[in-house]
Design a protein around this motif. Structure first.
Motif, PDB file in Angstrom:
ATOM      1  N   LEU A 143     -23.667  33.111  36.614  1.00 49.01           N
ATOM      2  CA  LEU A 143     -24.151  34.453  36.958  1.00 49.01           C
ATOM      3  C   LEU A 143     -24.768  35.139  35.754  1.00 49.01           C
ATOM      4  CD1 LEU A 143     -24.048  35.840  39.684  1.00 49.01           C
ATOM      5  CD2 LEU A 143     -22.031  37.055  38.935  1.00 49.01           C
ATOM      6  N   ALA A 144     -24.139  34.976  34.580  1.00 45.28           N
ATOM      7  CA  ALA A 144     -24.663  35.582  33.355  1.00 45.28           C
ATOM      8  C   ALA A 144     -25.954  34.901  32.915  1.00 45.28           C
ATOM      9  CB  ALA A 144     -23.636  35.529  32.249  1.00 45.28           C
ATOM     10  N   GLY A 145     -26.042  33.601  33.167  1.00 43.70           N
ATOM     11  CA  GLY A 145     -27.239  32.863  32.771  1.00 43.70           C
ATOM     12  C   GLY A 145     -28.440  33.177  33.637  1.00 43.70           C
ATOM     13  N   SER A 146     -28.194  33.529  34.895  1.00 46.31           N
ATOM     14  CA  SER A 146     -29.305  33.794  35.809  1.00 46.31           C
ATOM     15  C   SER A 146     -29.775  35.240  35.752  1.00 46.31           C
ATOM     16  CB  SER A 146     -28.898  33.461  37.249  1.00 46.31           C
ATOM     17  OG  SER A 146     -27.898  34.354  37.700  1.00 46.31           O
ATOM     18  N   ALA A 147     -29.013  36.092  35.073  1.00 42.82           N
ATOM     19  CA  ALA A 147     -29.361  37.518  35.042  1.00 42.82           C
ATOM     20  C   ALA A 147     -30.453  37.815  34.068  1.00 42.82           C
ATOM     21  CB  ALA A 147     -28.143  38.352  34.697  1.00 42.82           C
TER      22      ALA A 147
END
Length: 81
Positions: free
Chosen positions: A77-81
């Motif tokens: 989730l953090a990588g796709s934000a």
């Protein structure tokens, strides 16, 4: 019918996993306390059972849900934000 955004579904799943992990961990700690109290009180069977079930609950909460489910989803989730 309105479509729910994929991001909202992922956040809901993550929230459910975090809550489940926390509940399992709290149950595990409580069972461990009951086990230690049982052993201290001289009730070997209840003490050992509670310690064993506490370890299982802690494993589920910390490892199976927390480490193997929550952390990878948070990183994704953090990588796709």
């Amino acid at each position: 019918m309105a479509r729910i955004p994929e991001f909202a579904v992922e956040l809901f799943e993550l929230l459910a996993l975090v809550v489940g992990s926390g509940v399992a961990s709290v149950i595990g700690v409580s069972l461990e306390r009951v086990g230690v109290a049982g052993l201290a009180g001289g009730d070997l069977a209840v003490g050992l059972w509670a310690l064993a079930m506490g370890l299982v609950a802690l494993y589920v909460g910390v490892v199976a849900l927390g480490y193997e489910q929550v952390l990878p989803r948070l990183r994704a989730l953090a990588g796709s934000a």
